[in-house]
Design a protein around this motif. Structure first.
Motif, short mmCIF file in Angstrom:
data_model
loop_
_atom_site.label_atom_id
_atom_site.label_comp_id
_atom_site.label_asym_id
_atom_site.label_seq_id
_atom_site.Cartn_x
_atom_site.Cartn_y
_atom_site.Cartn_z
N ASP A 18 3.98 0.83 -15.12
CA ASP A 18 4.11 2.07 -14.34
C ASP A 18 4.00 1.80 -12.85
OD1 ASP A 18 4.34 3.54 -16.67
OD2 ASP A 18 2.22 4.11 -16.72
N GLN A 19 3.44 0.66 -12.46
CA GLN A 19 3.19 0.38 -11.04
C GLN A 19 4.23 -0.55 -10.42
OE1 GLN A 19 -0.75 -1.13 -11.56
NE2 GLN A 19 -1.68 0.88 -11.41
N LYS A 20 4.99 -1.26 -11.22
CA LYS A 20 5.94 -2.17 -10.60
C LYS A 20 7.23 -1.43 -10.23
CE LYS A 20 7.68 -4.28 -14.87
NZ LYS A 20 7.81 -5.54 -15.56
N GLY A 21 7.89 -1.95 -9.22
CA GLY A 21 9.11 -1.33 -8.74
C GLY A 21 9.20 -1.46 -7.23
N THR A 22 10.06 -0.67 -6.61
CA THR A 22 10.25 -0.68 -5.17
C THR A 22 9.70 0.62 -4.58
OG1 THR A 22 12.25 -2.01 -5.43
CG2 THR A 22 11.97 -0.86 -3.33
N PHE A 23 8.90 0.47 -3.52
CA PHE A 23 8.23 1.62 -2.92
C PHE A 23 8.53 1.69 -1.42
CE2 PHE A 23 5.86 0.16 -6.54
CZ PHE A 23 5.58 1.32 -7.24
N GLU A 24 8.76 2.87 -0.92
CA GLU A 24 8.93 3.12 0.52
C GLU A 24 7.54 3.32 1.12
OE1 GLU A 24 11.38 3.77 3.91
OE2 GLU A 24 12.17 3.56 1.88
N LEU A 25 7.20 2.52 2.13
CA LEU A 25 5.90 2.63 2.77
C LEU A 25 5.95 3.60 3.94
CD1 LEU A 25 4.96 -1.17 2.78
CD2 LEU A 25 4.41 0.56 1.05
N SER A 26 4.78 4.05 4.37
CA SER A 26 4.72 5.04 5.46
C SER A 26 5.26 4.51 6.78
CB SER A 26 3.28 5.53 5.64
OG SER A 26 2.44 4.45 5.99
N ASN A 27 5.30 3.18 6.95
CA ASN A 27 5.83 2.59 8.18
C ASN A 27 7.34 2.34 8.11
OD1 ASN A 27 5.98 0.38 6.49
ND2 ASN A 27 4.55 -0.87 7.66
N GLY A 28 7.98 2.79 7.02
CA GLY A 28 9.42 2.64 6.87
C GLY A 28 9.85 1.38 6.15
N LYS A 29 8.92 0.46 5.92
CA LYS A 29 9.27 -0.77 5.19
C LYS A 29 9.28 -0.49 3.69
CE LYS A 29 7.57 -4.04 8.60
NZ LYS A 29 6.79 -5.26 8.81
N ARG A 30 9.86 -1.43 2.95
CA ARG A 30 9.88 -1.33 1.49
C ARG A 30 9.03 -2.44 0.89
NH1 ARG A 30 15.30 0.94 -0.90
NH2 ARG A 30 15.73 2.44 0.73
N MET A 31 8.32 -2.09 -0.17
CA MET A 31 7.50 -3.06 -0.88
C MET A 31 7.99 -3.14 -2.32
SD MET A 31 3.39 -3.10 -1.61
CE MET A 31 3.41 -1.54 -2.49
N VAL A 32 8.21 -4.38 -2.77
CA VAL A 32 8.58 -4.61 -4.16
C VAL A 32 7.35 -5.17 -4.87
CG1 VAL A 32 10.07 -5.91 -5.72
CG2 VAL A 32 10.97 -5.07 -3.54
N VAL A 33 6.96 -4.54 -5.98
CA VAL A 33 5.84 -5.00 -6.80
C VAL A 33 6.43 -5.49 -8.11
CG1 VAL A 33 3.71 -4.30 -7.96
CG2 VAL A 33 4.27 -3.34 -5.71
N LEU A 34 6.07 -6.73 -8.50
CA LEU A 34 6.64 -7.33 -9.70
C LEU A 34 5.63 -8.25 -10.36
CD1 LEU A 34 8.49 -10.50 -8.86
CD2 LEU A 34 8.11 -8.91 -6.99
N ASN A 35 5.95 -8.68 -11.54
CA ASN A 35 5.12 -9.68 -12.20
C ASN A 35 5.97 -10.89 -12.54
OD1 ASN A 35 6.26 -7.99 -14.40
ND2 ASN A 35 5.14 -9.41 -15.71
N LEU A 36 5.36 -12.05 -12.45
CA LEU A 36 5.96 -13.30 -12.87
C LEU A 36 4.98 -13.90 -13.86
CD1 LEU A 36 7.16 -14.67 -9.42
CD2 LEU A 36 8.55 -13.61 -11.18
N GLY A 37 5.33 -13.85 -15.12
CA GLY A 37 4.39 -14.26 -16.16
C GLY A 37 3.25 -13.26 -16.20
N SER A 38 2.03 -13.76 -16.10
CA SER A 38 0.86 -12.87 -16.17
C SER A 38 0.28 -12.57 -14.79
CB SER A 38 -0.22 -13.51 -17.04
OG SER A 38 -0.65 -14.72 -16.47
N ARG A 39 1.00 -12.93 -13.73
CA ARG A 39 0.52 -12.68 -12.36
C ARG A 39 1.33 -11.57 -11.71
NH1 ARG A 39 -2.15 -17.83 -9.94
NH2 ARG A 39 -2.67 -18.89 -11.85
N PHE A 40 0.68 -10.85 -10.80
CA PHE A 40 1.30 -9.72 -10.12
C PHE A 40 1.53 -10.09 -8.66
CE2 PHE A 40 -1.84 -7.70 -13.14
CZ PHE A 40 -0.92 -7.58 -14.17
N TYR A 41 2.64 -9.60 -8.08
CA TYR A 41 3.00 -9.93 -6.71
C TYR A 41 3.54 -8.72 -5.97
CZ TYR A 41 2.69 -14.75 -8.31
OH TYR A 41 2.24 -15.93 -8.82
N ALA A 42 3.41 -8.75 -4.64
CA ALA A 42 4.03 -7.76 -3.77
C ALA A 42 4.80 -8.51 -2.68
CB ALA A 42 2.98 -6.86 -3.12
N GLU A 43 5.97 -7.97 -2.35
CA GLU A 43 6.78 -8.54 -1.28
C GLU A 43 7.23 -7.39 -0.41
OE1 GLU A 43 11.05 -10.64 -1.08
OE2 GLU A 43 9.65 -11.54 -2.50
#
Length: 72
Positions: A18-43
């Motif tokens: 439910d939490q992974k995906g692409t999100f628009e941040l308040s500063n106008g940037k975009r954050m991608v939340v994903l998992n690789l194996g059993s670890r979670f990442y944000a870019e």
């Protein structure tokens, strides 16, 4: 005396799905939340990927970064 071990919050996979995906941040940037194996990442807009460490329900901190993410 050694420091007490910090317990890591275990994220149920359904919760993270439910939490992974692409999100628009308040500063106008975009954050991608994903998992690789059993670890979670944000870019954020192509910056270096940061590993997310779950510390509570819907709360993550970034390893090696001064960043906390709260999903609501």
């Amino acid at each position: 005396m050694p420091a007490p071990q910090q317990l890591r919050y275990r994220v149920p996979i359904e919760e993270f799905n439910d939490q992974k995906g692409t999100f628009e941040l308040s500063n106008g940037k975009r954050m991608v939340v994903l998992n690789l194996g059993s670890r979670f990442y944000a870019e954020i807009d192509g910056e270096r990927r940061a590993e997310l460490i779950p510390v509570g329900r819907d709360v993550y901190i970034a390893r090696d970064r001064d960043m906390m993410i709260l999903f609501n």
